[in-house]
Scaffold this motif. Structure first.
Motif, PDB file in Angstrom:
ATOM      1  N   VAL A   1      28.693 -30.677  59.238  1.00 36.49           N
ATOM      2  CA  VAL A   1      28.936 -32.110  59.077  1.00 36.49           C
ATOM      3  C   VAL A   1      29.523 -32.356  57.693  1.00 36.49           C
ATOM      4  CG1 VAL A   1      27.861 -34.388  58.964  1.00 36.49           C
ATOM      5  CG2 VAL A   1      27.068 -32.711  60.659  1.00 36.49           C
TER       6      VAL A   1
ATOM      7  N   SER B   1      27.758 -38.160  56.492  1.00 33.36           N
ATOM      8  CA  SER B   1      26.777 -38.809  57.362  1.00 33.36           C
ATOM      9  C   SER B   1      26.044 -39.886  56.575  1.00 33.36           C
ATOM     10  CB  SER B   1      25.754 -37.795  57.890  1.00 33.36           C
ATOM     11  OG  SER B   1      24.831 -37.433  56.868  1.00 33.36           O
TER      12      SER B   1
ATOM     13  N   HIS C   1      22.864 -33.902  63.004  1.00 28.34           N
ATOM     14  CA  HIS C   1      23.836 -33.672  64.075  1.00 28.34           C
ATOM     15  C   HIS C   1      23.177 -33.350  65.413  1.00 28.34           C
ATOM     16  CE1 HIS C   1      22.582 -29.737  62.763  1.00 28.34           C
ATOM     17  NE2 HIS C   1      23.079 -29.213  63.875  1.00 28.34           N
TER      18      HIS C   1
ATOM     19  N   VAL D   1      26.223 -38.886  62.162  1.00 28.41           N
ATOM     20  CA  VAL D   1      27.431 -38.197  61.706  1.00 28.41           C
ATOM     21  C   VAL D   1      28.598 -39.179  61.645  1.00 28.41           C
ATOM     22  CG1 VAL D   1      29.085 -36.366  62.218  1.00 28.41           C
ATOM     23  CG2 VAL D   1      26.642 -35.999  62.659  1.00 28.41           C
TER      24      VAL D   1
ATOM     25  N   ASN E   1      32.891 -34.729  60.909  1.00 29.11           N
ATOM     26  CA  ASN E   1      32.671 -33.303  60.759  1.00 29.11           C
ATOM     27  C   ASN E   1      33.739 -32.704  59.855  1.00 29.11           C
ATOM     28  OD1 ASN E   1      30.329 -32.765  62.462  1.00 29.11           O
ATOM     29  ND2 ASN E   1      31.637 -33.373  64.161  1.00 29.11           N
TER      30      ASN E   1
END
Length: 488
Positions: free
Chosen positions: A343, A346, A220, A332, A335
C-alpha cells in the motif's frame, strides 16, 4: 512468573514475562524504563535516559569481538492498550496475563504487547547473556512509539556510537524490512449544538465483535472499521426512513489512533415505534454479515434500551455528523506502483468521541510518499470545509527510504537464508517504523528491521508464534556473532 518462562529461548521469554508484569501503555512507560535502567546499572552497564525519556544501555564487546563495528539493538518501550468490552483491565496498573495456546502466546482479553515487547525482551536477553558472541553493543529503547513516535522524534543527537542498527519491530518470520511509510495525525472536529431531549425512546446501538488490528499492517485486508459501519447504518436508516425523526445523544468508537476500531456505539433518541429501528438494525446486520462473512465472522450489531439522556444533538447537527463520517474516506487510498503488493497511501479513522462542545475524530494518515501525505491532507481539508468541520494535522514523521545494498542487509540475508533454507523476503512495510526518524538523526547508520511472526497486533487477538521467536533469536544472535571486522 507465568508459564511462558518454560519456553525456549528461556532468557528471552523470562524477560518478556517480566515486561508483561510491569504496566507500560503509551505515556506510562517510565516504570518499565526505570526498572530496566536500574537492572542495567547493577550489571555494570552504562545506562542513561535522554530528555525525551529514551533509554540507552551499552555493553562492551565479547572477547575477540572488539574490532567489530558497533551495533545498536532498538525497540520501543510502550504497547497498545486494547481490551475486549467485557474484560476489566486497567492498563496503567494491571499486568498483562500471557498464556500458551498451542504454538502461540496470547493474553487474557487484552493486547499482548508482543509488539514490541518481544523485540524489547530479545535486546535485554542479549544484554543479560554471558555466553553470546557480539560486537560493542548498544540497546536503544524509545518512548511512546505507538502514540506518535515521540521518543524517536526527541532522540538526543550525537548519543549513539554504533555504526549499525537492528530494529526489532517487524512482525513476520522470514522477512527483512528495509523501508516503511511515513505518517501524520489528523484531528477532525465538528462543533455541537445541543437541545433538550423531548423524545420518548432512547436506545443504544452497539456494534462490536470486529477483528480490528494494526491500521498499517492490516489496512489492506478488508477488515471493517466499526466507526465507519456505524455511520453507514445511520445514514442508510435516515435515507430509507425519512419520516422517522430521531437525534443522537452520543456517538463514539475506537480507542487508539493506530488500531482499526473494533467497537462503536451511538445513542438514538426518537418518538416512533421502536420496532422500526429494531427491524432496520436486524436487516442491516443480516446484509453486512453476508457482505463481511469472511473478513468479520464475529460481527455483532444490537440495540439496547438506555436511560433517557437530558439533551441531544440538534437534528441538523446529528445529520451532519452522520453524513460526514459516512462520507469520510477510510482504508487504502492508493497502492504503490514501485513496490508491488505494498500500500502506498492510506488513512484510518481510529477514534471517535463525543465531547461537551464537539464530536472529534483522530485519523492516522500513512504514505510511502510525501506527495501521498499531502494529497490526503488536502482530501480531509476539502471534506471538512464541505461539512462545516475543522481539521488540523500534527505529529508528522518521515518514511524510511529503502536501500538494497548495505553491509547489515547483506549479512542479515546471508544468516537468514542459512536458517530458513531459502532466501528471506526483502520488503517495505506500510506500517510506520521508527527507522525513518532514527535515520534522520543518525544519517550514516545502516539499519534493518527483523522480528518474529505476530498476528492481530493492536487488538485483543494479538498473539506471537513460538517457533518464529526461536527462529528470530537464532537470526539475531547469528548476526551479532558473525559481524565482520572493521575494514581499514
Amino acid at each position: 512468573m507465568s508459564e511462558i518462562q518454560s519456553l525456549a529461548p528461556r532468557l528471552l521469554w523470562k524477560w518478556f514475562d517480566q515486561v508483561c508484569s510491569i504496566p507500560h501503555p503509551s505515556y506510562y512507560e517510565d516504570k518499565l524504563a526505570d526498572f530496566i535502567a536500574h537492572w542495567a546499572k547493577t550489571k555494570g552497564f552504562y545506562a542513561e535516559r535522554d530528555e525525551a525519556g529514551n533509554l540507552l544501555i551499552r555493553k562492551a564487546a565479547s572477547k575477540g569481538m572488539e574490532n567489530r563495528p558497533g551495533v545498536a539493538l532498538q525497540a520501543h518501550l510502550d504497547m497498545v492498550p486494547q481490551a475486549n468490552e467485557d474484560t476489566r483491565h486497567d492498563f496503567k496498573t494491571d499486568p498483562i496475563r500471557p498464556y500458551i495456546d498451542g504454538e502461540w502466546v496470547s493474553a487474557e482479553g487484552t493486547t499482548l504487547g508482543a509488539d514490541n515487547g518481544i523485540g524489547l525482551a530479545s535486546a535485554l536477553a542479549v544484554l543479560d547473556s554471558e555466553d553470546l558472541a557480539h560486537p560493542p553493543l548498544e540497546v536503544l529503547l524509545t518512548m511512546t512509539e505507538e502514540a506518535g513516535m515521540e521518543g524517536a522524534i526527541g532522540l538526543r543527537p550525537n548519543w549513539l556510537q554504533s555504526e549499525i542498527m537492528i530494529n526489532t519491530d517487524t512482525e513476520e518470520n522470514g522477512e527483512i524490512y528495509i523501508g516503511c511509510a511515513g505518517g501524520e495525525n489528523a484531528d477532525l472536529s465538528i462543533a455541537l449544538q445541543w437541545q433538550p431531549n423531548s423524545f420518548q425512546h432512547s436506545f443504544q446501538l452497539i456494534l462490536k465483535g470486529l477483528r480490528g488490528g494494526h491500521s498499517g499492517v492490516d489496512i489492506h485486508t478488508g477488515r471493517a472499521n466499526a466507526i465507519k459501519l456505524l455511520a453507514r447504518f445511520a445514514a442508510d436508516f435516515q435515507q430509507k426512513h425519512p419520516q422517522f425523526e430521531f437525534s443522537l445523544a452520543e456517538i463514539r468508537g475506537g480507542s487508539v489512533r493506530n488500531a482499526i476500531p473494533r467497537e462503536a456505539f451511538a445513542t438514538f433518541c426518537f418518538n416512533a415505534d421502536p420496532l422500526i429501528l429494531q427491524t432496520a438494525v436486524e436487516n442491516f446486520r443480516h446484509s453486512v454479515a453476508h457482505e463481511l462473512a469472511h473478513a468479520e465472522p464475529n460481527l455483532s450489531i444490537s440495540l439496547q434500551p438506555v436511560s433517557k439522556p437530558e439533551k441531544v444533538f440538534t437534528g441538523e447537527k446529528a445529520m451532519g455528523i452522520i453524513h460526514l463520517f459516512n462520507a469520510l474516506p477510510n482504508g487504502v487510498i492508493r497502492n504503490s506502483d514501485t513496490v508491488p503488493g505494498v500500500v502506498e497511501t492510506s488513512l484510518s479513522v481510529g477514534v471517535l468521541k463525543t465531547e461537551a462542545e464537539q464530536v472529534r475524530a483522530t485519523i492516522l494518515l500513512r504514505s510511502l510518499l510525501s506527495s501521498g501525505t499531502e494529497y490526503t491532507e488536502t482530501l480531509l481539508s476539502s471534506i471538512a470545509t464541505l461539512a462545516g468541520a475543522k481539521v488540523s494535522f500534527s505529529g508528522k514523521y518521515p518514511g524510511w527510504e529503502p536501500h538494497q545494498d548495505t553491509r547489515i542487509l547483506n549479512l542479515t540475508r546471508e544468516v537468514y537464508a542459512e536458517i530458513l533454507g531459502q532466501e528471506p523476503k526483502i520488503k517495505v512495510i506500510h506500517a510506520g517504523l521508527e527507522c525513518g526518524l532514527l535515520k534522520k538523526i543518525y544519517p550514516q547508520m545502516d539499519i534493518v528491521s527483523i522480528g518474529p511472526t505476530i498476528v492481530n497486533a493492536h487488538s485483543p487477538d494479538e498473539k506471537v508464534h513460538i517457533p518464529a521467536v526461536q527462529t528470530y533469536w537464532r537470526l539475531l544472535t547469528g548476526i551479532l556473532a558473525r559481524m565482520p571486522a572493521k575494514t581499514a
